[in-house]
Design a protein around this motif. Structure first.
Motif, short mmCIF file in Angstrom:
data_model
loop_
_atom_site.label_atom_id
_atom_site.label_comp_id
_atom_site.label_asym_id
_atom_site.label_seq_id
_atom_site.Cartn_x
_atom_site.Cartn_y
_atom_site.Cartn_z
N LYS A 189 39.74 1.20 -62.87
CA LYS A 189 40.76 2.18 -62.82
C LYS A 189 40.53 3.61 -63.21
O LYS A 189 41.09 4.37 -62.69
CB LYS A 189 41.89 1.46 -63.78
N SER A 190 39.25 3.50 -64.09
CA SER A 190 38.94 4.97 -64.72
C SER A 190 38.37 5.68 -63.32
O SER A 190 37.92 6.95 -63.41
CB SER A 190 37.91 4.82 -65.53
N ILE A 191 38.16 5.20 -62.09
CA ILE A 191 37.61 5.89 -61.14
C ILE A 191 38.65 6.97 -60.67
O ILE A 191 38.56 7.97 -60.08
CB ILE A 191 37.23 4.98 -59.81
N GLY A 192 39.92 6.64 -60.66
CA GLY A 192 41.17 7.40 -60.59
C GLY A 192 41.25 7.89 -59.15
O GLY A 192 41.26 7.05 -58.16
N LYS A 193 41.31 8.99 -58.76
CA LYS A 193 41.58 9.81 -57.50
C LYS A 193 40.45 9.44 -56.45
O LYS A 193 40.68 9.70 -55.30
CB LYS A 193 41.64 11.11 -57.56
N TYR A 194 39.38 8.79 -57.18
CA TYR A 194 38.24 8.66 -56.13
C TYR A 194 38.06 7.41 -55.61
O TYR A 194 37.07 7.03 -54.91
CB TYR A 194 36.98 9.22 -56.84
N LEU A 195 39.04 6.58 -56.23
CA LEU A 195 38.64 5.11 -55.52
C LEU A 195 38.70 4.87 -54.07
O LEU A 195 37.90 4.10 -53.64
CB LEU A 195 40.31 4.15 -56.03
N ASP A 196 39.45 5.77 -53.32
CA ASP A 196 39.40 5.42 -51.88
C ASP A 196 38.22 5.96 -51.47
O ASP A 196 37.79 5.92 -49.87
CB ASP A 196 40.49 6.17 -51.20
N ARG A 197 37.36 6.38 -52.24
CA ARG A 197 35.83 7.05 -51.57
C ARG A 197 34.76 6.19 -52.06
O ARG A 197 33.58 6.29 -51.82
CB ARG A 197 35.74 8.51 -52.33
N ILE A 198 35.06 5.08 -52.43
CA ILE A 198 33.87 4.02 -52.90
C ILE A 198 33.75 2.92 -51.88
O ILE A 198 35.04 2.30 -51.53
CB ILE A 198 34.27 3.62 -54.47
N VAL A 199 32.77 2.93 -51.48
CA VAL A 199 32.65 1.79 -50.20
C VAL A 199 32.63 0.16 -51.01
O VAL A 199 33.40 -0.63 -50.56
CB VAL A 199 31.08 1.82 -49.48
N PHE A 200 31.53 -0.02 -51.88
CA PHE A 200 31.55 -1.26 -52.58
C PHE A 200 31.71 -1.19 -54.14
O PHE A 200 31.38 -0.37 -54.53
CB PHE A 200 30.20 -1.93 -52.27
N ILE A 201 32.43 -2.13 -54.59
CA ILE A 201 32.49 -2.42 -56.07
C ILE A 201 32.30 -3.56 -56.44
O ILE A 201 32.90 -4.62 -55.99
CB ILE A 201 33.90 -1.78 -56.77
N THR A 202 31.25 -3.76 -57.38
CA THR A 202 30.69 -5.21 -57.85
C THR A 202 31.17 -5.20 -59.35
O THR A 202 30.51 -4.46 -60.16
CB THR A 202 29.25 -5.62 -57.68
N SER A 203 31.89 -6.21 -59.85
CA SER A 203 32.29 -6.42 -61.08
C SER A 203 32.40 -7.68 -61.76
O SER A 203 32.35 -8.98 -60.94
CB SER A 203 33.85 -5.94 -61.37
N GLU A 204 31.92 -7.78 -63.17
CA GLU A 204 31.75 -8.99 -63.76
C GLU A 204 33.18 -9.70 -63.64
O GLU A 204 34.15 -8.99 -63.81
CB GLU A 204 31.37 -8.80 -64.99
N TRP A 205 33.20 -11.03 -63.37
CA TRP A 205 34.49 -11.80 -63.34
C TRP A 205 34.74 -12.50 -64.70
O TRP A 205 33.62 -13.13 -65.17
CB TRP A 205 34.36 -12.67 -62.22
N SER A 206 35.74 -12.26 -65.36
CA SER A 206 35.80 -12.75 -66.62
C SER A 206 36.12 -14.46 -66.50
O SER A 206 37.16 -14.84 -67.15
CB SER A 206 37.01 -12.01 -67.43
N VAL A 207 35.35 -15.09 -66.00
CA VAL A 207 35.27 -16.80 -65.95
C VAL A 207 34.57 -17.14 -67.18
O VAL A 207 35.00 -17.92 -68.03
CB VAL A 207 35.12 -17.19 -64.86
N ASN A 208 33.23 -16.68 -67.53
CA ASN A 208 32.31 -17.40 -68.20
C ASN A 208 32.74 -16.77 -69.84
O ASN A 208 32.38 -17.54 -70.70
CB ASN A 208 31.03 -17.12 -68.17
#
Length: 263
Positions: free
Chosen positions: A187-206
């Motif tokens: 969310k902190s990407i803010g106004k630039y989110l639509d300029r990011i092609v790929f985002i990989t994030s840790e999934w809070s399962v483990n």
């Protein structure tokens, strides 16, 4: 912004070598930065901005002998070694980093101004202090608090404000591994989110229930779908890959292999 001291040109733009075609962000390097290591060893035209708050990890990233006994690396596990300026694999140098890496010592959160916050450094048993976070651990966390340190905190938008957007119309990839804070970081990407092609994030399962007030995966997913991203889980749902649907045509030209995407 002090964390960018010496990293900006006279125009206030991030200094990126002329031969670099794309920018990637690695948020949460830990002590080895395997994602950065893969990106830098698999290509020669990707510039990586690595973000990590802990001095302990920067010491490891600068100079760290695999044979030191701090951590027993599995075979074929790439690591970044900044003092030597190389990527190592199975104790062998496989790629030179050159000036393709920019390190920032800070944490990232969805903040409106540069802040200072407590960062919970967890017990680095076997070198595994990558389980540290801005969030306070609960009693369910398998490790104990080694110490609490103060760290500067910025949003990604603050850093992205300094990208030369005429030269780089989009950011190729942002990876986050932030122990229960990944949604806030995105969310902190803010106004630039639509300029990011790929985002990989840790999934809070483990690490479900390990942190007080940790981000919710359902909210995270809905947010990304609402912002025109395709959601792909992988690695046993330990991580998730978000793909910006606005860049489907450009993705073909990026010539990325599965290793570059973490698949």
């Amino acid at each position: 912004m002090d964390i960018l001291s010496g990293k900006l040109d006279k125009r206030g733009k991030l200094i990126v070598p002329e031969d670099q075609a794309y920018i990637k962000f690695d948020v949460g390097l830990a002590g080895e930065a395997p994602h950065s290591a893969i990106w830098l060893s698999e290509t020669d035209d990707r510039f990586v901005i690595g973000i990590e708050p802990l001095s302990y990890h920067w010491e490891m990233l600068r100079q760290y002998e695999v044979s030191s006994g701090i951590r027993d690396y599995p075979e074929n596990y790439p690591i970044l070694q900044l003092e030597e300026g190389v990527v190592k694999l199975n104790r062998e140098n496989i790629s030179e980093i050159g000036d393709r890496f920019c390190g920032l010592q800070c944490a990232v959160d969805n903040v409106e101004e540069i802040s200072e916050m407590d960062f919970y450094m967890m017990d680095p048993t076997d070198g595994a202090s990558g389980s540290s976070s801005l969030l306070k651990p609960t009693e369910k966390h398998p490790r104990f608090i080694e110490k609490v340190v103060k760290t500067p905190v910025v949003s990604l938008e603050m850093i992205l404000d300094h990208v030369d957007w005429e030269r780089f119309p989009f950011i190729e990839h942002i990876k986050t591994d932030c122990e229960g804070k990944d949604f806030d970081v995105v969310k902190s990407i803010g106004k630039y989110l639509d300029r990011i092609v790929f985002i990989t994030s840790e999934w809070s399962v483990n690490n479900e229930g390990h942190w007080e007030g940790q981000n919710n995966n359902v909210d995270f997913t809905h947010f990304m779908i609402h912002n025109n991203f395709h959601v792909t889980g992988y690695k046993g749902c330990q991580d998730v890959l978000f793909i910006n649907k606005n860049y489907l045509d450009e993705i073909i030209n990026l010539k990325l292999n599965s290793k570059m995407l973490g698949l």
